[in-house]
Design a protein around this motif. Structure first.
Motif, PDB file in Angstrom:
ATOM      1  N   GLU A  99     -53.147  -1.548 -36.437  1.00 52.48           N
ATOM      2  CA  GLU A  99     -53.389  -0.587 -35.358  1.00 52.48           C
ATOM      3  C   GLU A  99     -54.810  -0.675 -34.802  1.00 52.48           C
ATOM      4  OE1 GLU A  99     -52.273   3.402 -36.312  1.00 52.48           O
ATOM      5  OE2 GLU A  99     -50.263   2.852 -36.992  1.00 52.48           O
ATOM      6  N   ASP A 100     -55.404  -1.845 -34.898  1.00 53.46           N
ATOM      7  CA  ASP A 100     -56.792  -2.021 -34.445  1.00 53.46           C
ATOM      8  C   ASP A 100     -56.853  -2.068 -32.924  1.00 53.46           C
ATOM      9  OD1 ASP A 100     -59.507  -2.717 -34.202  1.00 53.46           O
ATOM     10  OD2 ASP A 100     -59.412  -3.928 -36.026  1.00 53.46           O
ATOM     11  N   ASP A 101     -57.678  -1.195 -32.320  1.00 52.60           N
ATOM     12  CA  ASP A 101     -57.909  -1.279 -30.882  1.00 52.60           C
ATOM     13  C   ASP A 101     -59.403  -1.358 -30.573  1.00 52.60           C
ATOM     14  OD1 ASP A 101     -58.747   1.291 -31.386  1.00 52.60           O
ATOM     15  OD2 ASP A 101     -57.440   2.262 -29.934  1.00 52.60           O
ATOM     16  N   VAL A 102     -60.166  -1.818 -31.578  1.00 52.93           N
ATOM     17  CA  VAL A 102     -61.604  -2.029 -31.409  1.00 52.93           C
ATOM     18  C   VAL A 102     -61.896  -3.512 -31.213  1.00 52.93           C
ATOM     19  CG1 VAL A 102     -63.877  -1.787 -32.493  1.00 52.93           C
ATOM     20  CG2 VAL A 102     -62.158   0.025 -32.762  1.00 52.93           C
ATOM     21  N   VAL A 103     -61.333  -4.342 -32.071  1.00 49.83           N
ATOM     22  CA  VAL A 103     -61.457  -5.785 -31.913  1.00 49.83           C
ATOM     23  C   VAL A 103     -60.092  -6.358 -31.547  1.00 49.83           C
ATOM     24  CG1 VAL A 103     -63.381  -5.919 -33.535  1.00 49.83           C
ATOM     25  CG2 VAL A 103     -61.047  -6.260 -34.378  1.00 49.83           C
ATOM     26  N   ASP A 104     -60.104  -7.587 -31.026  1.00 42.75           N
ATOM     27  CA  ASP A 104     -58.895  -8.229 -30.532  1.00 42.75           C
ATOM     28  C   ASP A 104     -58.233  -9.021 -31.661  1.00 42.75           C
ATOM     29  OD1 ASP A 104     -56.914  -9.534 -29.182  1.00 42.75           O
ATOM     30  OD2 ASP A 104     -58.216 -10.463 -27.683  1.00 42.75           O
ATOM     31  N   ASN A 105     -57.110  -8.543 -32.155  1.00 41.77           N
ATOM     32  CA  ASN A 105     -56.416  -9.228 -33.244  1.00 41.77           C
ATOM     33  C   ASN A 105     -55.944 -10.630 -32.867  1.00 41.77           C
ATOM     34  OD1 ASN A 105     -56.798  -7.126 -34.989  1.00 41.77           O
ATOM     35  ND2 ASN A 105     -54.705  -6.360 -34.919  1.00 41.77           N
ATOM     36  N   ARG A 106     -55.723 -10.863 -31.581  1.00 45.16           N
ATOM     37  CA  ARG A 106     -55.286 -12.194 -31.165  1.00 45.16           C
ATOM     38  C   ARG A 106     -56.344 -13.250 -31.469  1.00 45.16           C
ATOM     39  NH1 ARG A 106     -54.032 -10.807 -25.033  1.00 45.16           N
ATOM     40  NH2 ARG A 106     -56.076  -9.836 -25.416  1.00 45.16           N
ATOM     41  N   SER A 107     -57.610 -12.854 -31.386  1.00 39.13           N
ATOM     42  CA  SER A 107     -58.679 -13.805 -31.698  1.00 39.13           C
ATOM     43  C   SER A 107     -58.698 -14.145 -33.194  1.00 39.13           C
ATOM     44  CB  SER A 107     -60.039 -13.245 -31.268  1.00 39.13           C
ATOM     45  OG  SER A 107     -60.352 -12.072 -31.992  1.00 39.13           O
ATOM     46  N   GLN A 108     -58.303 -13.182 -34.029  1.00 40.76           N
ATOM     47  CA  GLN A 108     -58.196 -13.464 -35.463  1.00 40.76           C
ATOM     48  C   GLN A 108     -57.056 -14.442 -35.731  1.00 40.76           C
ATOM     49  OE1 GLN A 108     -57.713  -9.592 -37.235  1.00 40.76           O
ATOM     50  NE2 GLN A 108     -59.587  -8.800 -36.289  1.00 40.76           N
ATOM     51  N   ASP A 109     -55.947 -14.267 -35.020  1.00 35.17           N
ATOM     52  CA  ASP A 109     -54.835 -15.212 -35.139  1.00 35.17           C
ATOM     53  C   ASP A 109     -55.278 -16.610 -34.712  1.00 35.17           C
ATOM     54  OD1 ASP A 109     -53.291 -13.008 -35.855  1.00 35.17           O
ATOM     55  OD2 ASP A 109     -52.453 -12.749 -33.847  1.00 35.17           O
ATOM     56  N   MET A 110     -56.037 -16.694 -33.623  1.00 34.69           N
ATOM     57  CA  MET A 110     -56.529 -17.977 -33.135  1.00 34.69           C
ATOM     58  C   MET A 110     -57.449 -18.641 -34.154  1.00 34.69           C
ATOM     59  SD  MET A 110     -57.363 -16.979 -29.156  1.00 34.69           S
ATOM     60  CE  MET A 110     -58.315 -18.490 -28.917  1.00 34.69           C
ATOM     61  N   PHE A 111     -58.267 -17.831 -34.806  1.00 34.36           N
ATOM     62  CA  PHE A 111     -59.182 -18.359 -35.827  1.00 34.36           C
ATOM     63  C   PHE A 111     -58.387 -18.976 -36.971  1.00 34.36           C
ATOM     64  CE2 PHE A 111     -61.428 -17.628 -39.870  1.00 34.36           C
ATOM     65  CZ  PHE A 111     -62.595 -18.338 -39.645  1.00 34.36           C
ATOM     66  N   CYS A 112     -57.379 -18.265 -37.457  1.00 31.84           N
ATOM     67  CA  CYS A 112     -56.566 -18.790 -38.560  1.00 31.84           C
ATOM     68  C   CYS A 112     -55.822 -20.056 -38.134  1.00 31.84           C
ATOM     69  CB  CYS A 112     -55.588 -17.728 -39.056  1.00 31.84           C
ATOM     70  SG  CYS A 112     -56.371 -16.397 -39.999  1.00 31.84           S
ATOM     71  N   THR A 113     -55.359 -20.098 -36.889  1.00 27.72           N
ATOM     72  CA  THR A 113     -54.696 -21.295 -36.377  1.00 27.72           C
ATOM     73  C   THR A 113     -55.665 -22.476 -36.346  1.00 27.72           C
ATOM     74  OG1 THR A 113     -53.166 -19.996 -35.025  1.00 27.72           O
ATOM     75  CG2 THR A 113     -53.496 -22.295 -34.391  1.00 27.72           C
ATOM     76  N   ALA A 114     -56.900 -22.219 -35.897  1.00 29.70           N
ATOM     77  CA  ALA A 114     -57.912 -23.275 -35.838  1.00 29.70           C
ATOM     78  C   ALA A 114     -58.295 -23.750 -37.235  1.00 29.70           C
ATOM     79  CB  ALA A 114     -59.147 -22.775 -35.091  1.00 29.70           C
ATOM     80  N   MET A 115     -58.387 -22.826 -38.177  1.00 32.02           N
ATOM     81  CA  MET A 115     -58.700 -23.188 -39.555  1.00 32.02           C
ATOM     82  C   MET A 115     -57.591 -24.067 -40.142  1.00 32.02           C
ATOM     83  SD  MET A 115     -61.636 -21.818 -40.817  1.00 32.02           S
ATOM     84  CE  MET A 115     -61.435 -21.322 -42.536  1.00 32.02           C
ATOM     85  N   ALA A 116     -56.351 -23.703 -39.893  1.00 34.91           N
ATOM     86  CA  ALA A 116     -55.220 -24.488 -40.401  1.00 34.91           C
ATOM     87  C   ALA A 116     -55.200 -25.878 -39.775  1.00 34.91           C
ATOM     88  CB  ALA A 116     -53.909 -23.752 -40.132  1.00 34.91           C
ATOM     89  N   ALA A 117     -55.472 -25.952 -38.487  1.00 28.79           N
ATOM     90  CA  ALA A 117     -55.482 -27.242 -37.793  1.00 28.79           C
ATOM     91  C   ALA A 117     -56.573 -28.157 -38.335  1.00 28.79           C
ATOM     92  CB  ALA A 117     -55.685 -27.018 -36.295  1.00 28.79           C
ATOM     93  N   ALA A 118     -57.670 -27.554 -38.830  1.00 32.89           N
ATOM     94  CA  ALA A 118     -58.775 -28.336 -39.383  1.00 32.89           C
ATOM     95  C   ALA A 118     -58.519 -28.765 -40.826  1.00 32.89           C
ATOM     96  CB  ALA A 118     -60.065 -27.527 -39.302  1.00 32.89           C
ATOM     97  N   GLY A 119     -57.418 -28.275 -41.414  1.00 35.76           N
ATOM     98  CA  GLY A 119     -57.053 -28.702 -42.759  1.00 35.76           C
ATOM     99  C   GLY A 119     -57.543 -27.815 -43.880  1.00 35.76           C
ATOM    100  N   HIS A 120     -58.123 -26.662 -43.531  1.00 32.16           N
ATOM    101  CA  HIS A 120     -58.545 -25.709 -44.570  1.00 32.16           C
ATOM    102  C   HIS A 120     -58.141 -24.304 -44.118  1.00 32.16           C
ATOM    103  CE1 HIS A 120     -62.034 -25.855 -41.796  1.00 32.16           C
ATOM    104  NE2 HIS A 120     -62.052 -27.140 -42.065  1.00 32.16           N
ATOM    105  N   PRO A 121     -56.848 -24.012 -44.240  1.00 36.05           N
ATOM    106  CA  PRO A 121     -56.308 -22.750 -43.718  1.00 36.05           C
ATOM    107  C   PRO A 121     -56.825 -21.518 -44.453  1.00 36.05           C
ATOM    108  CG  PRO A 121     -54.672 -23.858 -45.069  1.00 36.05           C
ATOM    109  CD  PRO A 121     -55.820 -24.830 -44.908  1.00 36.05           C
TER     110      PRO A 121
END
Length: 331
Positions: free
Chosen positions: A269-291
């Motif tokens: 229920e977070d409306d202070v920070v953008d949860n989509r950016s957290q999803d993008m971060f995890c996607t980028a971490m996984a793509a780099a091989g260290h999820p």
């Protein structure tokens, strides 16, 4: 440790007695320190140590916060066998401010937060030769930590991001907000002024707060600021918002450099920070091989932004995930 964990689920029922008894006694045992950060600003911090502890957790708070807001979290982590160190970022808490109006949330460059964290890391974490080094960052602190880990991915054995500020929820469409911020950047009067819709600190009643469902914890945190005007911080400046947005972009682009084991806690229920950016971060971490742990964010269902100040059930779920994660990364 297990007995202490069990106490997390029933604390709110007797919160006043806990806060004025065991927690107050613990808080009085703190040590406070300071160092000189970028631009000769005094950066202050608190620590809780025991000669029996060989592990440490560095806590990196969010925007406007001070270490005086974190005694309960420090108490719980300390009683799980960790030393605890908590920084007060430049421009807030007991650290030096950057503008005459001390309520304005401001920073000259977001990288200065990272530089300060690195200085504290070298002074209090490396300098004490801990066997295991961990870090827990909330909101803006998560953005600072991510940029630090991109610099020094081997600094900690594991890291937890709690509702990290990898993107900011803006009241305007992004393209329009960016135009306004770029325009204000050229005008010093606006650049260092409050962002639209914000202003000096003021107390908001629990019923309209966007941070937690816990009435007890919200009221306690509000009292810290009400009782000590010196630590109050209001809205951010135009320049801070611009720096924060740019930091979020930088974090996503540098995610491949972060090889530290990471757990990311997300508030549903977070409306202070953008949860989509957290999803993008995890996607980028996984793509780099260290999820990230579990590949995607660990979602605390029903939680608002301040997960570790939520009601007992949500807070205990998150805190158990944190401690268990650290226990799995000992080398």
């Amino acid at each position: 440790m297990q007995q202490h964990k069990q106490s997390w689920l029933g604390r709110e029922k007797g919160f006043s007695a806990f806060a004025t008894g065991p927690l107050l006694d613990f808080w009085r045992q703190r040590e406070e320190g300071e160092f000189t950060g970028v631009g000769n600003l005094k950066i202050r911090y608190a620590r809780f140590t025991s000669p029996h502890h060989h592990r440490v957790i560095l806590i990196v708070p969010g925007r406007i916060e001070s270490y005086i807001k974190y005694p309960e979290l420090a108490y719980d982590l300390f009683h799980c066998g960790y030393d605890v160190v908590i920084i007060d970022h430049r421009g807030q808490g007991r650290s030096d401010r950057l503008l005459p109006d001390s309520h304005r949330g401001h920073v000259a460059a977001f990288s200065h937060y990272v530089d300060d964290l690195e200085t504290l890391y070298l002074k209090e974490i490396v300098g004490h030769h801990y066997q295991q080094r961990y870090v827990l960052a909330h909101s803006m602190g998560g953005a600072i930590l991510a940029l630090f880990l991109a610099r020094q991915p081997q600094a900690f054995h594991a890291a937890v991001f709690c509702a990290p500020m990898f993107g900011i929820v803006l009241p305007l469409p992004p393209f329009l907000a960016h135009r306004i911020l770029d325009w204000a950047e050229k005008l010093p009067v606006l650049r260092d002024g409050y962002a639209p819709g914000t202003g000096r600190w003021r107390a908001h009643p629990f019923g309209i707060n966007r941070l937690t469902h816990s009435r007890e914890r919200y009221r306690r945190n509000l009292r810290f600021y009400a009782d000590d005007p010196a630590i109050r911080v209001g809205g951010p400046t135009f320049h801070w918002v611009r720096e924060g947005i740019q930091a979020g972009r930088s974090i996503i682009s540098q995610a491949d450099k972060i090889t530290t084991p990471v757990l990311l806690l997300q508030a549903s229920e977070d409306d202070v920070v953008d949860n989509r950016s957290q999803d993008m971060f995890c996607t980028a971490m996984a793509a780099a091989g260290h999820p990230c742990e579990g590949t995607t964010p660990y979602v605390i269902q029903g939680a608002r932004h301040e997960i570790l100040f939520e009601t007992d059930a949500m807070r205990a779920e998150a805190l158990n995930a944190v401690v268990d994660f650290f226990e799995r990364h000992v080398s």
